[in-house]
Motif scaffolding. Structure first.
Motif, mmCIF file in Angstrom:
data_model
loop_
_atom_site.group_PDB
_atom_site.id
_atom_site.type_symbol
_atom_site.label_atom_id
_atom_site.label_comp_id
_atom_site.label_asym_id
_atom_site.label_seq_id
_atom_site.Cartn_x
_atom_site.Cartn_y
_atom_site.Cartn_z
ATOM 1 N N ASN A 952 34.246 53.272 57.602
ATOM 2 C CA ASN A 952 35.129 52.911 56.495
ATOM 3 C C ASN A 952 36.550 53.427 56.723
ATOM 4 O OD1 ASN A 952 33.138 51.550 55.061
ATOM 5 N ND2 ASN A 952 32.525 53.363 53.897
ATOM 6 N N GLN A 953 36.665 54.638 57.252
ATOM 7 C CA GLN A 953 37.985 55.190 57.554
ATOM 8 C C GLN A 953 38.714 54.336 58.595
ATOM 9 O OE1 GLN A 953 36.473 59.294 58.441
ATOM 10 N NE2 GLN A 953 38.229 59.928 57.223
ATOM 11 N N LEU A 954 37.984 53.957 59.644
ATOM 12 C CA LEU A 954 38.600 53.180 60.716
ATOM 13 C C LEU A 954 38.947 51.767 60.261
ATOM 14 C CD1 LEU A 954 36.365 54.460 63.641
ATOM 15 C CD2 LEU A 954 38.829 54.798 63.443
ATOM 16 N N VAL A 955 38.100 51.197 59.445
ATOM 17 C CA VAL A 955 38.405 49.870 58.892
ATOM 18 C C VAL A 955 39.696 49.932 58.079
ATOM 19 C CG1 VAL A 955 37.661 48.172 57.178
ATOM 20 C CG2 VAL A 955 36.065 48.943 58.931
ATOM 21 N N LYS A 956 39.831 50.965 57.270
ATOM 22 C CA LYS A 956 41.045 51.130 56.467
ATOM 23 C C LYS A 956 42.280 51.244 57.361
ATOM 24 C CE LYS A 956 43.153 54.048 52.908
ATOM 25 N NZ LYS A 956 43.033 55.297 52.108
ATOM 26 N N MET A 957 42.173 52.025 58.444
ATOM 27 C CA MET A 957 43.295 52.162 59.376
ATOM 28 C C MET A 957 43.678 50.815 59.987
ATOM 29 S SD MET A 957 42.401 55.614 61.524
ATOM 30 C CE MET A 957 41.981 57.155 60.725
ATOM 31 N N MET A 958 42.657 50.034 60.345
ATOM 32 C CA MET A 958 42.921 48.734 60.973
ATOM 33 C C MET A 958 43.540 47.752 59.988
ATOM 34 S SD MET A 958 39.666 48.241 63.509
ATOM 35 C CE MET A 958 39.366 49.385 64.863
ATOM 36 N N LEU A 959 43.108 47.805 58.749
ATOM 37 C CA LEU A 959 43.714 46.948 57.727
ATOM 38 C C LEU A 959 45.183 47.325 57.520
ATOM 39 C CD1 LEU A 959 40.810 46.781 55.115
ATOM 40 C CD2 LEU A 959 41.570 44.963 56.661
ATOM 41 N N GLU A 960 45.485 48.619 57.604
ATOM 42 C CA GLU A 960 46.878 49.062 57.499
ATOM 43 C C GLU A 960 47.711 48.545 58.677
ATOM 44 O OE1 GLU A 960 46.537 53.277 57.192
ATOM 45 O OE2 GLU A 960 45.979 53.251 55.070
ATOM 46 N N GLU A 961 47.102 48.527 59.871
ATOM 47 C CA GLU A 961 47.784 47.980 61.040
ATOM 48 C C GLU A 961 48.135 46.510 60.805
ATOM 49 O OE1 GLU A 961 48.014 49.137 64.801
ATOM 50 O OE2 GLU A 961 48.495 50.894 63.589
ATOM 51 N N LYS A 962 47.197 45.774 60.272
ATOM 52 C CA LYS A 962 47.439 44.350 60.012
ATOM 53 C C LYS A 962 48.523 44.165 58.964
ATOM 54 C CE LYS A 962 45.234 39.943 59.022
ATOM 55 N NZ LYS A 962 43.998 39.209 58.716
ATOM 56 N N ALA A 963 48.474 44.969 57.911
ATOM 57 C CA ALA A 963 49.481 44.878 56.858
ATOM 58 C C ALA A 963 50.870 45.202 57.391
ATOM 59 C CB ALA A 963 49.120 45.818 55.708
ATOM 60 N N GLY A 964 50.911 46.060 58.439
ATOM 61 C CA GLY A 964 52.187 46.421 59.048
ATOM 62 C C GLY A 964 52.678 45.421 60.080
ATOM 63 N N GLY A 965 51.963 44.308 60.219
ATOM 64 C CA GLY A 965 52.409 43.258 61.135
ATOM 65 C C GLY A 965 52.071 43.520 62.586
ATOM 66 N N LYS A 966 51.183 44.465 62.864
ATOM 67 C CA LYS A 966 50.830 44.779 64.246
ATOM 68 C C LYS A 966 49.923 43.693 64.827
ATOM 69 C CE LYS A 966 52.929 48.781 64.337
ATOM 70 N NZ LYS A 966 52.199 50.038 64.328
ATOM 71 N N LYS A 967 49.961 43.588 66.143
ATOM 72 C CA LYS A 967 49.106 42.617 66.823
ATOM 73 C C LYS A 967 47.650 43.050 66.696
ATOM 74 C CE LYS A 967 48.333 40.362 71.282
ATOM 75 N NZ LYS A 967 48.668 40.344 72.722
ATOM 76 N N MET A 968 46.778 42.071 66.418
ATOM 77 C CA MET A 968 45.359 42.355 66.225
ATOM 78 C C MET A 968 44.530 41.584 67.243
ATOM 79 S SD MET A 968 45.837 44.237 63.523
ATOM 80 C CE MET A 968 44.230 44.517 62.766
ATOM 81 N N GLN A 969 43.294 42.008 67.419
ATOM 82 C CA GLN A 969 42.354 41.247 68.232
ATOM 83 C C GLN A 969 41.156 40.832 67.381
ATOM 84 O OE1 GLN A 969 39.905 43.282 71.215
ATOM 85 N NE2 GLN A 969 40.809 45.251 70.586
ATOM 86 N N LYS A 970 40.528 39.747 67.782
ATOM 87 C CA LYS A 970 39.397 39.240 67.030
ATOM 88 C C LYS A 970 38.214 40.191 67.144
ATOM 89 C CE LYS A 970 40.526 34.323 67.468
ATOM 90 N NZ LYS A 970 40.062 32.998 67.973
ATOM 91 N N PRO A 971 37.445 40.316 66.087
ATOM 92 C CA PRO A 971 36.231 41.148 66.168
ATOM 93 C C PRO A 971 35.282 40.609 67.237
ATOM 94 C CG PRO A 971 36.739 40.621 63.892
ATOM 95 C CD PRO A 971 37.647 39.779 64.729
ATOM 96 N N LYS A 972 34.643 41.505 67.943
ATOM 97 C CA LYS A 972 33.677 41.091 68.957
ATOM 98 C C LYS A 972 32.542 42.094 68.990
ATOM 99 C CE LYS A 972 36.183 43.454 72.665
ATOM 100 N NZ LYS A 972 36.893 43.315 73.951
#
Length: 984
Positions: A952-972
């Motif tokens: 849950n902590q890591l998911v929250k961090m990743m959602l913050e990355e997305k909100a900040g406009g950072k490049k993301m990769q598809k879940p695999k």
């Protein structure tokens, strides 16, 4: 006449292109530029730790003549005042492909079988190519050079990225103004190796990681043999390998485990490799440090996963999520632990990503001094070129950077990159710094303007009161263009003008929203201030999840430690003549079973109340394929040279699952792709240890042989490798054992002999020093294998699978061979049609030592229940059934003096069960190995909760990355392959 003119033209061109300082001048009056250039008043980083304030750097003819705070300048000196600016050595990439033509993957066609090389006069294996020299494929690439120069690099070490032994590299200065004559600093700079086969060669061997490691070991042995003049034929590959031994040796490993494997190969041959790592060294930092190797670390960090869809997010493992979070800390951890390393942009898709990731590593704690060392002095040391590149000491090449300030500050501008005294302008250093805070009044309204970012690439922010307005800015060649819109977007103001050197304010032409042209002035109220080191320290560092052992979801925060324990009032299954003891105590001290009895004193041990519970020896699986990175070396019909110990995977979840099922030891077997397989690894499942920590000390020597459909390739697509029939299988054994016998006789005679790892292993079998565990099904082949062994004077140790063992149990007893079998598997392929579930009981009744094994990642978790089936199918007693997964497999593995039963003096490999150990309702509550608890049911429940929380902590961090406009990769979903005998 035309031919003569053409020849003269070639001669003239050659003289022009390849002329040297001793060539005569025939083109008129010429004079060389011998002027000096002095860069004064700069902060000069001679090395990362030798810094001169207000210093002078003096260069001439592409070399550093002098550097210091007080330097005498010759009369013919051009002086460049760099007041307020900094000079750094240019960066070095020690692991590049620059300018070297890379082989392309060959298309179509099957890889050729066995020993068939495609080259005469070279090593027998086509993937060994130390004769390749990158200089022969080198061509300077202006476009790629510019990308590297703009990123701060002045020299690169390039090679052909193909094959296991790859040949030599070429060290190049990125001097576009020069020729190969002066920019090639070393045409044989280093020798390269990897764990990856050539993409151009079709030879099938090796097909596995363990085969690659075996090939490297044999290659070095052959090179030593060749160097002594013993070879009968010329081998250009081995000649090149021996010729290049004095060069830096660089090994591409690309993973923390492979780093250790590569280092072992080097240590065995007196070589200290420089190792290209994988970015996950932080997970095993103590073992990495113990290699004493210098590392080349790619700055390639994974992007965050887009976990906005909860269903897709569930596919991403905690291990992968955690690696995204932890990877940027890798350089910091290496630096903290005193591991020498350089940094490389290897495998990055763009050089802009290199700077971004470098800044990220610093943000995650990499000290700037260590970052600069990793880009300058360390790569120079790796290549043995410390006097030439990587610093600005006297005599070094004049490869340096001119910056506006701290090179590792995000707002710093890189102005120039000088290579061998040739200037490459990246940003005009005379560009005026317009960064700061301004106010502007337009149509009765006041606006606050803030300009930040880099000097040459500023960023604009415009506010009216506290409201941020949409804005754009462009600043090129001292011309400034910017615009902003009012909050409602109806009013847009556009401004353009030249930036004058003698003014702090900005002024120029203004185009009002109605199109009217006028003039504007933006009054400067304060200068731009870069964050100081103090400010940076105050900023919150990124949260990095702690590393566990192993660094996967069910890893432990600290490695489990040995304890002294007293189990009170247990039902003890001894697997010895003593049988099953009721209400009995077992004392564990210093990893051993110290005492068995009633009413024992604790003697300082932790007491475990085992009332109503059952205590057994740990289950032993004689035949397993879990915890392996590869299982078959299928390139040859004999692969006795390979070792499963080379490919143990200590992070495989099968280890943890097996511990939860009460398994403490197993034999990790090679698969059954060939008649003579590889050597076994006998493991204790010490979850959290590195690979070597799992392997039994003083381990008995075993090897896997195989009979039946698999080895003659009935069930996989191959028609080119011998054997194709069961008759051929027998001849393989006869041939190899005869060769091994002759080899051993020659070795014992004292005559010079070529070390052959494969024949060494087979000779150990003949000499009774190594035991065979043989995959088998059909009675005719079982008989054949025993006859071959008897012909050469040894005995087969174990027939595993052995599903027709009941037909030849009397002959097996006479031969002295044991059996590892399934409880009730049958009819899963043709040669198993005659299998019966009474097999184990019938063999046992004839005096054969029988074990029940798994050969399966699921079955290994419930071997206790598999043992119980022999009670139904054959009428075994409970104790005799239990022996089939404890003391009997221990006997087959020649470990019964150490494990397999509860007896004083043996290793404390124990399992505490909640109830009867063969009940489907019982659970392993504690699983111990040598007095250390590696599985605890109560702790397992706590870990499940911790895993959920961390996800849950890591998911929250990743959602913050997305909100900040950072490049993301598809879940695999990344899962480790689960091997069986037949896996290729």
């Amino acid at each position: 006449m035309k031919k003569i003119l053409f020849s003269l033209c070639l001669l003239w061109c050659g003289a022009t292109i390849f002329s040297q300082d001793y060539f005569p001048e025939n083109e008129g009056v010429k004079a060389n530029n011998n002027n000096y250039t002095a860069f004064t008043n700069a902060t000069i980083y001679v090395t990362p730790t030798e810094i001169i304030k207000k210093g002078t750097l003096l260069i001439q003819n592409g070399k550093v003549v002098n550097v210091g705070s007080s330097v005498n300048l010759p009369q013919n000196t051009i002086v460049v005042d760099l007041d307020g600016k900094s000079i750094y050595p240019s960066f070095i990439d020690v692991y590049s492909k620059f300018g070297v033509e890379q082989p392309k993957r060959s298309s179509g066609g099957r890889r050729s079988p066995q020993f068939e090389p495609t080259r005469e006069g070279f090593y027998w294996n086509d993937h060994i190519m130390p004769e390749n020299d990158a200089i022969n494929s080198f061509k300077y690439d202006e476009k790629e050079a510019k990308e590297l120069i703009d990123a701060g690099f002045g020299a690169v070490n390039s090679h052909i990225h193909d094959g296991i032994a790859r040949g030599t590299g070429v060290l190049i200065a990125l001097n576009g103004s020069g020729t190969d004559a002066n920019r090639i600093l070393d045409d044989r700079s280093s020798q390269y190796f990897s764990l990856t086969k050539s993409v151009t060669k079709q030879q099938s061997y090796p097909t596995s990681l363990m085969g690659t490691l075996a090939l490297l070991r044999q290659m070095y042995s052959d090179a030593a043999w060749y160097a002594k003049g013993n070879a009968e034929t010329k081998d250009r590959s081995l000649e090149a390998l021996n010729r290049n031994t004095g060069l830096p040796q660089i090994f591409e490993a690309k993973d923390k485990g492979n780093n250790l494997r590569a280092d072992k190969v080097g240590d065995a041959n007196g070589i200290q490799y420089t190792i290209l790592g994988g970015g996950n060294e932080f997970e095993r930092i103590n073992e990495i440090k113990a290699t004493n190797a210098t590392y080349i670390i790619p700055l390639d960090f994974p992007d965050a996963y887009d976990v906005s869809d909860p269903y897709q997010a569930s596919y991403v493992s905690l291990e992968d999520m955690r690696y995204w979070n932890q990877a940027p800390s890798n350089p910091k951890v290496l630096a903290e632990n005193g591991v020498a390393f350089s940094l490389t942009p290897y495998e990055l898709k763009s050089m802009s990503k290199f700077k971004e990731n470098l800044m990220k590593a610093i943000e995650y704690g990499l000290p700037k001094t260590k970052a600069l060392e990793a880009l300058t002095v360390v790569p120079a040391q790796i290549l043995g070129k410390s006097g030439e590149i990587g610093s600005l000491k006297k005599g070094a090449h004049a490869n340096f950077l001119i910056t506006s300030g701290d090179i590792f500050d995000k707002s710093t501008t890189l102005y120039e990159n000088w290579v061998q005294g040739n200037k490459n302008v990246i940003n005009d250093k005379n560009t005026k710094d317009i960064r700061g805070n301004y106010t502007i009044a337009l149509k009765g309204n006041s606006y606050d303007i803030s300009i930040s970012g880099e000097i040459s690439k500023p960023k604009l922010e415009v506010k009216q009161d506290t409201i941020k307005l949409p804005s754009k800015i462009s600043y090129t060649d001292d011309w400034l263009t910017f615009s902003f819109a009012t909050d409602d977007g109806d009013m847009t103001y556009r401004m353009i003008g030249a930036v004058l050197p003698d003014t702090e304010n900005l002024s120029g032409r203004l185009i009002l929203p109605d199109g009217t042209e006028t003039f504007y002035t933006a009054n400067k109220i304060s200068s731009f201030e870069e964050k100081s080191e103090k400010d940076n320290e105050k900023s919150d560092a990124p949260k990095v999840m702690p590393v566990t052992f192993p660094n996967v979801g069910y890893g432990y925060a600290t490695k489990p430690k040995q304890e002294n324990l007293l189990f009170k009032n247990a039902t003890v299954w001894t697997s010895e003549d003593a049988g099953i003891l009721e209400n009995t105590d077992v004392l564990v001290k210093n990893g051993k079973i110290a005492k068995i009895g009633k009413d024992l004193g604790a003697r300082g041990a932790n007491v475990v109340d085992a009332t109503g519970k059952h205590l057994t020896a740990g289950i032993i699986d004689e035949h397993s394929h879990i915890a392996a990175l590869s299982v078959n070396e299928a390139g040859h019909n004999s692969s006795a040279e390979v070792k499963m110990e080379d490919v143990v995977d200590p992070e495989h979840m099968g280890i943890y699952h097996s511990l939860a099922g009460g398994v403490t030891s197993l034999q990790l077997l090679h698969g059954s792709a060939n008649p003579i397989g590889g050597r076994s690894a006998i493991l204790k499942l010490k979850w959290g240890e590195e690979a070597d920590g799992l392997i039994y000390d003083n381990s008995p020597k075993f090897i896997k042989f195989a009979l039946g459909e698999n080895v003659k390739q009935s069930n996989w697509d191959s028609r080119s490798r011998f054997p194709q029939t069961r008759m051929g299988v027998e001849q393989v054994f006869m041939n190899y054992f005869q060769r091994a016998k002759e080899y051993d006789e020659k070795k014992k005679s004292g005559q010079p002999y070529r070390y052959d790892e494969e024949l060494e292993v087979l000779a150990e079998i003949i000499n009774g020093e190594r035991f065979i565990s043989c995959h088998s099904y059909v009675q005719s082949e079982i008989n054949m294998m025993m006859k071959v062994a008897e012909k050469f004077g040894f005995r087969v140790n174990t027939f595993t699978h052995i599903l027709e063992g009941y037909k030849v149990a009397d002959k097996m007893y006479e031969h002295g061979v044991g059996a590892g079998t399934f409880s009730d598997w049958w009819a899963y392929k043709f040669e198993v049609n005659d299998a019966i579930p009474y097999n184990a009981a019938i063999m046992q009744s004839q005096g054969v030592t029988v074990a029940i094994n798994s050969d399966d990642r699921e079955m290994i978790r419930r071997l206790n229940q598999e043992a119980a089936k022999t009670i139904k199918y054959g009428g075994m007693t409970e104790l005799e059934a239990w022996k089939m997964v404890t003391i009997n497999p221990a006997k087959l593995l020649h470990l019964d003096d150490r494990v397999g039963s509860i007896k004083e003096g043996k290793d404390a490999d124990l399992v505490l069960w909640s109830g009867h150990p063969m009940s489907v309702y019982s659970k392993a509550e504690k699983t111990l190995i040598e007095g250390t608890t590696y599985f605890d049911l109560e702790k397992d429940q706590q870990q499940r909760a911790a895993i959920k929380k961390e996800r849950n902590q890591l998911v929250k961090m990743m959602l913050e990355e997305k909100a900040g406009g950072k490049k993301m990769q598809k879940p695999k979903q990344s899962t480790k392959r689960n091997f069986t005998c037949e896996s290729l």
